[in-house]
Design a protein around this motif. Structure first.
Motif, PDB file in Angstrom:
ATOM      1  N   SER A 108       0.835  -1.150   0.035  1.00 20.14           N
ATOM      2  CA  SER A 108       0.174  -0.014   0.024  1.00 20.14           C
ATOM      3  C   SER A 108       0.886   1.120   0.010  1.00 20.14           C
ATOM      4  N   PHE A 109       0.308   2.424  -0.425  1.00 20.78           N
ATOM      5  CA  PHE A 109       1.098   3.472  -0.533  1.00 20.78           C
ATOM      6  C   PHE A 109       0.059   4.741  -0.469  1.00 20.78           C
ATOM      7  N   LEU A 110       0.530   5.815   0.065  1.00 19.76           N
ATOM      8  CA  LEU A 110      -0.224   7.032   0.195  1.00 19.76           C
ATOM      9  C   LEU A 110       0.333   8.265  -0.672  1.00 19.76           C
ATOM     10  N   VAL A 111      -0.925   8.815  -1.182  1.00 24.55           N
ATOM     11  CA  VAL A 111      -0.356   9.849  -2.137  1.00 24.55           C
ATOM     12  C   VAL A 111      -1.391  10.827  -1.671  1.00 24.55           C
ATOM     13  N   PRO A 112      -0.731  12.111  -1.251  1.00 27.64           N
ATOM     14  CA  PRO A 112      -1.371  13.432  -0.844  1.00 27.64           C
ATOM     15  C   PRO A 112      -2.356  13.811  -1.947  1.00 27.64           C
ATOM     16  N   ILE A 113      -3.313  14.299  -1.463  1.00 27.09           N
ATOM     17  CA  ILE A 113      -4.454  15.066  -2.368  1.00 27.09           C
ATOM     18  C   ILE A 113      -3.823  16.239  -3.206  1.00 27.09           C
ATOM     19  N   TRP A 114      -2.998  16.959  -2.450  1.00 27.24           N
ATOM     20  CA  TRP A 114      -2.520  18.092  -3.199  1.00 27.24           C
ATOM     21  C   TRP A 114      -1.568  17.768  -4.468  1.00 27.24           C
ATOM     22  N   VAL A 115      -0.686  16.442  -4.336  1.00 34.43           N
ATOM     23  CA  VAL A 115      -0.124  16.137  -5.352  1.00 34.43           C
ATOM     24  C   VAL A 115      -0.725  15.964  -6.513  1.00 34.43           C
ATOM     25  N   ILE A 116      -1.832  15.168  -6.216  1.00 34.62           N
ATOM     26  CA  ILE A 116      -2.772  14.720  -7.272  1.00 34.62           C
ATOM     27  C   ILE A 116      -3.568  15.929  -8.000  1.00 34.62           C
ATOM     28  N   ASP A 117      -3.765  17.048  -7.117  1.00 34.51           N
ATOM     29  CA  ASP A 117      -4.324  18.273  -7.692  1.00 34.51           C
ATOM     30  C   ASP A 117      -3.318  18.929  -8.522  1.00 34.51           C
ATOM     31  N   GLU A 118      -2.235  19.137  -8.099  1.00 41.64           N
ATOM     32  CA  GLU A 118      -1.114  19.770  -8.936  1.00 41.64           C
ATOM     33  C   GLU A 118      -0.733  19.015 -10.306  1.00 41.64           C
TER      34      GLU A 118
ATOM     35  N   MET B 261      -3.167  17.183 -11.786  1.00 40.06           N
ATOM     36  CA  MET B 261      -4.170  17.425 -12.775  1.00 40.06           C
ATOM     37  C   MET B 261      -4.036  18.817 -13.327  1.00 40.06           C
ATOM     38  N   GLU B 262      -3.613  19.544 -12.701  1.00 45.82           N
ATOM     39  CA  GLU B 262      -3.425  21.127 -13.147  1.00 45.82           C
ATOM     40  C   GLU B 262      -2.620  20.866 -14.399  1.00 45.82           C
ATOM     41  N   ALA B 263      -1.405  20.632 -14.034  1.00 45.91           N
ATOM     42  CA  ALA B 263      -0.225  20.428 -15.110  1.00 45.91           C
ATOM     43  C   ALA B 263      -0.776  19.867 -16.270  1.00 45.91           C
ATOM     44  N   LEU B 264      -1.345  18.746 -16.159  1.00 45.78           N
ATOM     45  CA  LEU B 264      -1.870  17.815 -17.312  1.00 45.78           C
ATOM     46  C   LEU B 264      -2.900  18.760 -18.054  1.00 45.78           C
ATOM     47  N   THR B 265      -3.902  19.557 -17.587  1.00 46.17           N
ATOM     48  CA  THR B 265      -4.688  20.267 -18.003  1.00 46.17           C
ATOM     49  C   THR B 265      -4.000  21.483 -18.696  1.00 46.17           C
ATOM     50  N   ASN B 266      -3.187  21.776 -18.462  1.00 46.53           N
ATOM     51  CA  ASN B 266      -2.307  23.008 -19.162  1.00 46.53           C
ATOM     52  C   ASN B 266      -1.576  22.278 -20.341  1.00 46.53           C
ATOM     53  N   LEU B 267      -0.967  21.105 -20.137  1.00 48.49           N
ATOM     54  CA  LEU B 267      -0.586  20.407 -21.086  1.00 48.49           C
ATOM     55  C   LEU B 267      -1.550  20.042 -22.323  1.00 48.49           C
ATOM     56  N   ALA B 268      -2.557  19.514 -21.997  1.00 52.54           N
ATOM     57  CA  ALA B 268      -3.510  19.230 -22.995  1.00 52.54           C
ATOM     58  C   ALA B 268      -3.920  20.466 -23.795  1.00 52.54           C
ATOM     59  N   TRP B 269      -4.116  21.727 -23.095  1.00 57.60           N
ATOM     60  CA  TRP B 269      -4.484  23.032 -23.723  1.00 57.60           C
ATOM     61  C   TRP B 269      -3.437  23.186 -24.720  1.00 57.60           C
ATOM     62  N   VAL B 270      -2.046  23.238 -24.475  1.00 56.82           N
ATOM     63  CA  VAL B 270      -1.293  23.402 -25.315  1.00 56.82           C
ATOM     64  C   VAL B 270      -1.256  22.323 -26.563  1.00 56.82           C
TER      65      VAL B 270
END
Length: 108
Positions: A22-32, A34-43
């Motif tokens: 098992s591993f833990l991922v902070p929600i803020w990491v997923i948030d950042e 997804m935001e970077a992925l959105t910007n990359l998709a826009w480009v």
């Protein structure tokens, strides 16, 4: 040091007859992410918008489909859903068990 509690996404994977992990991922990491992925998709949308449609009919259909759906909008909507869901502590997002593999994703 964190002064406030961080929401975590706990992912557990277990294969029968083997040791699970098992591993833990902070929600803020997923948030950042997804935001970077959105910007990359826009480009990518802007770049694909400048590419002329080819003459080959099969390639033209595939490329016109990609041009017509804004991928950044789909990713941004998914990002908003994840933000809304992350407010619920103790929520099981995925709980799948097959013959040999068990996967559980939960917000802690």
């Amino acid at each position: 040091m964190w002064n406030k509690s961080a929401r975590l996404l706990m992912v557990r994977v277990k294969v029968k007859k083997r040791r699970g992990f098992s591993f833990l991922v902070p929600i803020w990491v997923i948030d950042e992410f997804m935001e970077a992925l959105t910007n990359l998709a826009w480009v990518g949308e802007k770049v694909i918008g400048c590419v002329p449609l080819p003459r080959d009919e099969n390639v033209r259909k595939n490329l016109s489909w990609v041009k017509s759906i804004p991928l950044s909008g789909v990713i941004a909507s998914t990002h908003r859903i994840i933000k809304d869901i992350s407010q619920h502590k103790g929520l099981d997002l995925v709980d799948v068990e097959t013959k040999e593999v068990q996967v559980k994703i939960r917000i802690k």
